[in-house]
Enzyme design. Structure first.
Site, PDB file in Angstrom:
ATOM      1  CB  SER A 160      -0.845   0.015   1.280  1.00  0.00           C
ATOM      2  OG  SER A 160      -1.437   1.295   1.468  1.00  0.00           O
ATOM      3  CE1 TYR A 174      -4.462  -2.116   5.046  1.00  0.00           C
ATOM      4  CE2 TYR A 174      -3.224  -0.193   4.342  1.00  0.00           C
ATOM      5  CZ  TYR A 174      -3.954  -1.331   4.033  1.00  0.00           C
ATOM      6  OH  TYR A 174      -4.183  -1.676   2.712  1.00  0.00           O
TER       7      TYR A 174
HETATM    8  N1  LIG Z   1      -8.532  -0.923  -1.777  1.00  0.00           N
HETATM    9  C1  LIG Z   1      -7.597  -0.102  -1.429  1.00  0.00           C
HETATM   10  O1  LIG Z   1      -7.787   1.122  -1.392  1.00  0.00           O
HETATM   11  C2  LIG Z   1      -6.228  -0.620  -1.066  1.00  0.00           C
HETATM   12  C3  LIG Z   1      -5.208   0.303  -0.894  1.00  0.00           C
HETATM   13  C4  LIG Z   1      -3.947  -0.155  -0.568  1.00  0.00           C
HETATM   14  C5  LIG Z   1      -3.704  -1.509  -0.444  1.00  0.00           C
HETATM   15  N2  LIG Z   1      -4.717  -2.394  -0.613  1.00  0.00           N
HETATM   16  C6  LIG Z   1      -4.417  -3.816  -0.440  1.00  0.00           C
HETATM   17  O2  LIG Z   1      -4.891  -4.554  -1.548  1.00  0.00           O
HETATM   18  C7  LIG Z   1      -5.080  -5.908  -1.154  1.00  0.00           C
HETATM   19  C8  LIG Z   1      -6.416  -6.394  -1.674  1.00  0.00           C
HETATM   20  O3  LIG Z   1      -7.454  -5.694  -1.009  1.00  0.00           O
HETATM   21  P1  LIG Z   1      -8.759  -5.162  -1.750  1.00  0.00           P
HETATM   22  O4  LIG Z   1      -8.755  -3.711  -1.644  1.00  0.00           O
HETATM   23  O5  LIG Z   1      -8.892  -5.810  -3.071  1.00  0.00           O
HETATM   24  O6  LIG Z   1      -9.881  -5.677  -0.715  1.00  0.00           O
HETATM   25  P2  LIG Z   1     -11.076  -6.706  -0.851  1.00  0.00           P
HETATM   26  O7  LIG Z   1     -11.663  -6.789   0.514  1.00  0.00           O
HETATM   27  O8  LIG Z   1     -11.958  -6.339  -1.974  1.00  0.00           O
HETATM   28  O9  LIG Z   1     -10.351  -8.082  -1.198  1.00  0.00           O
HETATM   29  C9  LIG Z   1      -9.515  -8.737  -0.272  1.00  0.00           C
HETATM   30  C10 LIG Z   1      -9.736 -10.242  -0.365  1.00  0.00           C
HETATM   31  O10 LIG Z   1      -8.857 -10.859   0.599  1.00  0.00           O
HETATM   32  C11 LIG Z   1      -9.582 -11.887   1.260  1.00  0.00           C
HETATM   33  N3  LIG Z   1      -9.008 -12.151   2.574  1.00  0.00           N
HETATM   34  C12 LIG Z   1      -9.114 -11.386   3.695  1.00  0.00           C
HETATM   35  N4  LIG Z   1      -8.505 -11.987   4.723  1.00  0.00           N
HETATM   36  C13 LIG Z   1      -7.985 -13.149   4.239  1.00  0.00           C
HETATM   37  C14 LIG Z   1      -7.257 -14.209   4.825  1.00  0.00           C
HETATM   38  N5  LIG Z   1      -6.940 -14.212   6.132  1.00  0.00           N
HETATM   39  N6  LIG Z   1      -6.863 -15.243   4.044  1.00  0.00           N
HETATM   40  C15 LIG Z   1      -7.208 -15.274   2.733  1.00  0.00           C
HETATM   41  N7  LIG Z   1      -7.924 -14.316   2.125  1.00  0.00           N
HETATM   42  C16 LIG Z   1      -8.304 -13.262   2.878  1.00  0.00           C
HETATM   43  C17 LIG Z   1     -11.013 -11.337   1.350  1.00  0.00           C
HETATM   44  O11 LIG Z   1     -11.962 -12.376   1.570  1.00  0.00           O
HETATM   45  C18 LIG Z   1     -11.159 -10.649   0.007  1.00  0.00           C
HETATM   46  O12 LIG Z   1     -11.696 -11.525  -0.974  1.00  0.00           O
HETATM   47  C19 LIG Z   1      -4.939  -5.920   0.376  1.00  0.00           C
HETATM   48  O13 LIG Z   1      -3.654  -6.402   0.717  1.00  0.00           O
HETATM   49  C20 LIG Z   1      -5.074  -4.466   0.744  1.00  0.00           C
HETATM   50  O14 LIG Z   1      -4.436  -4.147   1.970  1.00  0.00           O
HETATM   51  C21 LIG Z   1      -5.977  -1.983  -0.924  1.00  0.00           C
END
Ligand SMILES: NC(=O)c1ccc[n+]([C@@H]2O[C@H](COP(=O)([O-])OP(=O)(O)OC[C@H]3O[C@@H](n4cnc5c(N)ncnc54)[C@H](O)[C@@H]3O)[C@@H](O)[C@H]2O)c1
Length: 272
Positions: A160, A174
């Site tokens: 991130s 985080y």
């Molecule tokens: N969306 C944002 O703004 C953003 C910004 C920076 C970083 N991220 C990172 O991107 C990555 C994906 O997140 P996203 O935004 O697509 O969110 P999201 O919630 O849409 O998808 C995340 C997925 O991870 C799965 N998950 C959660 N805990 C888990 C576990 N213990 N084991 C296996 N699967 C698990 C969830 O069920 C979900 O399907 C994450 O690492 C998040 O920190 C997202």
């Protein structure tokens, strides 16, 4: 080299954690569109089954298993089963992650006591570290055993922009979780370079996914957030696809230890 060869991932076996939603699902979709063979892991069984069915219908091979990145033994077993199924593992996206709730300042700019240091519960701290940092380590460890002997592999971690830039409106656990994951990427890159395994990070800014209860999908939240993003919008999950394909393909052969922001300029500052 032609673009089709440079970015070719056809038949590559690519594993993705957190593949059932948001950024992980968008990565699975671009790899499916380019005929990779997929390994999908997610803790959410129902969403995983839906994603797997949909991707299978596009004609690609999909191996899907419910897996929690906090459970190292089960995760290792899931990777072993995937490799037993396909015979190899070329690439892994350590993408699963959770939000850490609101920070010590709300989006509207007022102090939020619920996000203050003294309000963070033991369980909350432990869970965010377990998924966002230890889960990345577990995923890399489970995958690398299948890559080293072949002397090839690609590991891509979703960190991130919070890994290097503190943000008051994001829950405090985080920050060190993502900073730790980013530093782990560099250390792993250093160790694995001579095995022809690259390790890089995708560092998203604000993406409209289901993270944090899907709050970034709300038009109101997105509008507030966009004020601090030079490109003046929140990303769609599909915005990650070009970078994911770059890092999964031979186009990035000599890139390792990099953390690439994909944030509409947010890590630069607010802009005008
Ligand atoms: N969306 C944002 O703004 C953003 C910004 C920076 C970083 N991220 C990172 O991107 C990555 C994906 O997140 P996203 O935004 O697509 O969110 P999201 O919630 O849409 O998808 C995340 C997925 O991870 C799965 N998950 C959660 N805990 C888990 C576990 N213990 N084991 C296996 N699967 C698990 C969830 O069920 C979900 O399907 C994450 O690492 C998040 O920190 C997202």
């Amino acid at each position: 080299m032609k673009v089709e060869q440079l970015f070719d991932v056809k038949d590559n076996v690519v594993a993705i954690t957190g593949a059932a939603s948001g950024i992980g699902l968008a990565i699975a979709e671009v790899l499916a569109a380019n005929q990779a063979r997929l390994v999908l892991f997610d803790i959410d069984k129902a969403s995983l089954a839906a994603a797997s069915d949909r991707l299978t219908q596009t004609g690609v091979e999909v191996f899907a298993r419910a897996a929690d990145v906090r459970d190292r033994r089960a995760l290792r077993q899931a990777f072993d089963e995937a490799v037993a199924h396909y015979g190899v593992l070329d690439t892994v996206f350590a993408n699963a992650g959770i939000g850490a709730g609101p920070g010590f300042v709300g989006l509207e700019g007022a102090r939020y006591p619920g996000g203050a240091l003294e309000a963070i519960t033991d369980n909350h701290w432990d869970d965010v570290i377990a998924v966002n940092l230890s889960g990345v380590f577990a995923t890399i460890q489970a995958a690398v055993r299948h890559m080293k002997s072949r002397r090839m592999g690609r590991i891509i971690v979703t960190t991130s922009i919070a890994s290097s830039r503190n943000q008051a409106w994001i829950g405090t656990p985080y920050m060190p979780a993502k900073a730790g994951a980013a530093h782990l990427v560099r250390q792993a890159a250093l160790e694995l370079a001579e095995f022809n395994i690259t390790v890089n990070a995708i560092a998203p800014g604000a993406f409209a996914t289901n993270i944090g209860g899907g709050r970034l999908k709300s038009a109101e939240v997105a509008a507030t957030m966009s004020r601090n993003i030079p490109q003046r919008r929140v990303a769609d999950p599909q915005d990650v696809q070009g970078l994911a394909l770059l890092l999964a393909s031979r186009a990035s052969n000599f890139i390792t230890g990099a953390e690439i922001p994909i944030d509409g300029g947010a890590s630069l500052g607010r802009g005008s």
